[in-house]
Every structure is written in structure tokens, then in C-alpha cells.
Write a protein that holds these residues in place. Structure first.
Motif, short mmCIF file in Angstrom:
data_model
loop_
_atom_site.label_atom_id
_atom_site.label_comp_id
_atom_site.label_asym_id
_atom_site.label_seq_id
_atom_site.Cartn_x
_atom_site.Cartn_y
_atom_site.Cartn_z
N LEU A 97 37.52 30.05 26.18
CA LEU A 97 36.37 29.60 27.00
C LEU A 97 35.23 29.20 26.32
O LEU A 97 34.71 29.90 25.30
CB LEU A 97 36.08 30.51 28.22
N SER A 98 34.54 28.05 26.50
CA SER A 98 33.01 27.85 25.94
C SER A 98 32.16 28.72 26.56
O SER A 98 32.54 29.59 27.79
CB SER A 98 32.85 26.35 26.35
N HIS A 99 31.04 28.96 25.84
CA HIS A 99 30.10 29.96 26.42
C HIS A 99 29.25 29.69 27.77
O HIS A 99 29.04 30.51 28.37
CB HIS A 99 29.02 30.10 25.22
N ASP A 100 29.43 28.25 27.73
CA ASP A 100 28.62 27.69 28.92
C ASP A 100 29.72 27.23 30.34
O ASP A 100 29.45 26.50 31.12
CB ASP A 100 27.65 26.65 28.76
N CYS A 101 30.93 27.89 29.94
CA CYS A 101 32.06 27.53 30.82
C CYS A 101 31.77 27.84 32.49
O CYS A 101 31.13 28.42 32.81
CB CYS A 101 33.47 28.33 30.39
N VAL A 102 32.15 26.96 33.22
CA VAL A 102 31.89 26.94 34.68
C VAL A 102 33.16 27.20 35.40
O VAL A 102 34.24 26.42 35.06
CB VAL A 102 31.22 25.64 35.30
N LEU A 103 33.09 28.41 36.33
CA LEU A 103 34.51 28.60 37.05
C LEU A 103 33.94 28.21 38.30
O LEU A 103 33.19 28.88 39.18
CB LEU A 103 34.63 29.95 36.97
N TYR A 104 34.44 27.02 38.85
CA TYR A 104 34.14 26.48 40.25
C TYR A 104 34.48 27.41 41.22
O TYR A 104 35.58 27.88 41.10
CB TYR A 104 34.73 24.87 40.11
N PRO A 105 33.61 27.46 42.19
CA PRO A 105 32.55 27.03 42.66
C PRO A 105 31.00 27.93 42.15
O PRO A 105 29.96 27.17 42.14
CB PRO A 105 32.47 27.08 44.01
N SER A 106 31.25 29.10 41.90
CA SER A 106 29.98 29.55 41.74
C SER A 106 29.81 30.66 40.50
O SER A 106 28.66 31.05 40.54
CB SER A 106 29.78 30.50 43.05
N TRP A 107 30.63 30.56 39.46
CA TRP A 107 30.35 31.30 38.45
C TRP A 107 30.04 30.43 37.10
O TRP A 107 30.82 29.52 36.89
CB TRP A 107 31.43 32.36 38.04
N SER A 108 29.09 30.72 36.20
CA SER A 108 28.73 29.87 35.14
C SER A 108 28.52 30.87 33.86
O SER A 108 27.63 31.86 34.05
CB SER A 108 27.58 29.22 35.37
N GLY A 109 28.97 30.60 32.67
CA GLY A 109 28.63 31.22 31.51
C GLY A 109 29.86 32.12 31.36
O GLY A 109 30.46 32.78 32.27
N LEU A 110 30.03 32.57 30.12
CA LEU A 110 31.30 33.25 29.62
C LEU A 110 31.18 34.64 30.29
O LEU A 110 32.22 35.02 30.77
CB LEU A 110 31.55 33.25 28.14
N ASP A 111 30.19 35.42 30.31
CA ASP A 111 30.06 36.88 30.83
C ASP A 111 30.50 36.83 32.22
O ASP A 111 31.18 37.67 32.65
CB ASP A 111 28.75 37.39 30.43
N ALA A 112 29.86 36.07 32.86
CA ALA A 112 30.11 35.99 34.56
C ALA A 112 31.63 35.68 34.65
O ALA A 112 32.26 36.32 35.55
CB ALA A 112 29.25 35.08 34.86
N ILE A 113 31.83 34.81 34.08
CA ILE A 113 33.51 34.29 34.31
C ILE A 113 34.69 35.42 33.91
O ILE A 113 35.41 35.70 34.51
CB ILE A 113 33.85 32.83 33.47
N LYS A 114 34.20 36.08 32.75
CA LYS A 114 34.96 37.18 32.47
C LYS A 114 34.85 38.45 33.47
O LYS A 114 36.02 38.94 33.75
CB LYS A 114 34.44 37.71 30.83
N SER A 115 33.86 38.56 33.87
CA SER A 115 33.75 39.66 34.90
C SER A 115 34.64 39.03 35.95
O SER A 115 35.17 40.12 36.78
CB SER A 115 32.30 39.75 35.53
N ARG A 116 34.48 37.88 36.44
CA ARG A 116 35.05 37.37 37.71
C ARG A 116 36.85 37.52 37.24
O ARG A 116 37.55 37.93 38.35
CB ARG A 116 34.99 36.11 38.15
N TYR A 117 37.22 37.15 36.10
CA TYR A 117 38.61 37.40 35.77
C TYR A 117 39.11 38.74 35.92
O TYR A 117 40.02 38.98 36.39
CB TYR A 117 39.00 36.90 34.41
N PHE A 118 38.25 39.78 35.52
CA PHE A 118 38.56 41.19 35.48
C PHE A 118 38.74 41.68 37.16
O PHE A 118 39.75 42.35 37.32
CB PHE A 118 37.61 42.03 34.71
N GLU A 119 37.71 41.26 37.79
CA GLU A 119 37.97 41.40 39.28
C GLU A 119 39.32 41.13 39.90
O GLU A 119 39.92 41.70 40.56
CB GLU A 119 36.92 40.83 39.99
N TYR A 120 39.45 39.73 39.73
CA TYR A 120 40.67 38.89 40.30
C TYR A 120 41.83 39.68 39.76
O TYR A 120 42.69 39.82 40.31
CB TYR A 120 40.47 37.68 39.86
N GLN A 121 42.03 39.89 38.40
CA GLN A 121 43.19 40.65 37.84
C GLN A 121 43.38 41.97 38.54
O GLN A 121 44.38 42.20 38.98
CB GLN A 121 42.98 40.73 36.46
N ALA A 122 42.27 42.66 38.65
CA ALA A 122 42.65 44.10 39.38
C ALA A 122 43.05 43.85 40.78
O ALA A 122 43.96 44.62 41.19
CB ALA A 122 41.12 44.65 39.40
#
Length: 142
Positions: A30-55
Motif C-alpha cells: 500500500l502507498s503511504h497515502d492510500c485511501v480505504l473507501y469510504p473513510s480511512w486515509s493513510g497507511l497507519d489508519a488502513i493498517k489499523s482497520r485491516y487488523f480490526e476487520y481481520q479480528a
């Protein structure tokens, strides 16, 4: 990047989502400024969201398998079709600011289909949009 290179990135991301998401893999894909639509932006926010979803999926469907059934690429756009199968042995609990409802364990085999739209820029994924409703699939009458 070629269409085949973009497809390869998409497959690597799908593989990363099958088990425990690896932070280093996401850093590479993922790029550092990747967007996970609709509301997460930036690599750290997206990684956090992926970990939540995986759990959520680890708890609800621990024996799941995710299969990439097709990948289509044109220019900087990639669409990935995936199928999840497993047994709904744990409660599916939404976390964070996600929309959806908790779904108690049913003990039933489940099958879900997901479509993910990606954009690729400079050899990395810059945009992710997922389509699929896990709570709907888990609540379907058997």
C-alpha cells in the motif's frame, strides 16, 4: 505498471487477507497515502482497520478460506472477485465506526462473495473499495 503487475499486487493483498494480516506486507503493498473507501486515509489508519476487520473474521469464522476467483485489470484499475467459505462458529462483532450489526454464531457453513476495486500508482495500491456485506450473508436463512 502493467496490467499483469497490477493483478499480481491485487492477488498479494488478497492472500494477506486470508490469515493474520502482516503489517510488513501491507507496508510493501500500500502507498503511504492510500485511501480505504469510504473513510480511512493513510497507511497507519488502513493498517489499523485491516487488523480490526481481520479480528472480526478470526472470531466468527476461524476455519475460513478465501479464494480469488477472478482478477480484472485495465490501466490503473483492478477488480478482484473473492469467495469466502467457512463455519460460523463465533459471534461476528463489528468494531470501531463500522456500519453493521453483531451476528451470533450459527454453527452453519457459510459462503460469501466480495468484490474489491483497487487503484494502483507507482507500483503500490493507492485506493481500496470493498463491496460485500458479511452480516447479510451470515443472517441468510439456511
Amino acid at each position: 505498471m502493467s496490467n499483469e503487475g497490477s493483478k499480481d499486487l491485487a492477488r498479494k493483498l488478497a492472500l494477506a487477507e486470508q490469515g493474520d494480516v502482516n503489517s510488513d506486507v501491507l507496508d510493501d503493498l500500500l502507498s503511504h497515502d492510500c485511501v480505504l473507501y469510504p473513510s480511512w486515509s493513510g497507511l497507519d489508519a488502513i493498517k489499523s482497520r485491516y487488523f480490526e476487520y481481520q479480528a472480526m473474521f478470526n472470531e466468527a469464522i476461524p476455519d475460513r478460506t478465501m479464494t480469488v476467483t477472478d482478477v480484472v485489470a485495465e490501466g490503473d484499475q483492478v477488480v478482484v472477485f473473492r469467495e469466502l467459505q467457512g463455519t460460523h462458529t463465533g459471534d461476528f462483532r463489528w468494531r470501531g465506526t463500522s456500519h453493521g450489526e453483531d451476528v451470533p454464531a450459527s454453527g452453519e457453513r457459510v459462503q460469501m462473495h466480495f468484490v474489491t476495486r483497487l487503484k494502483v500508482a507507482d507500483g503500490r495500491i493507492s485506493f481500496i473499495q470493498n463491496f460485500g456485506n458479511p452480516t447479510e450473508a451470515l443472517r441468510r436463512p439456511r
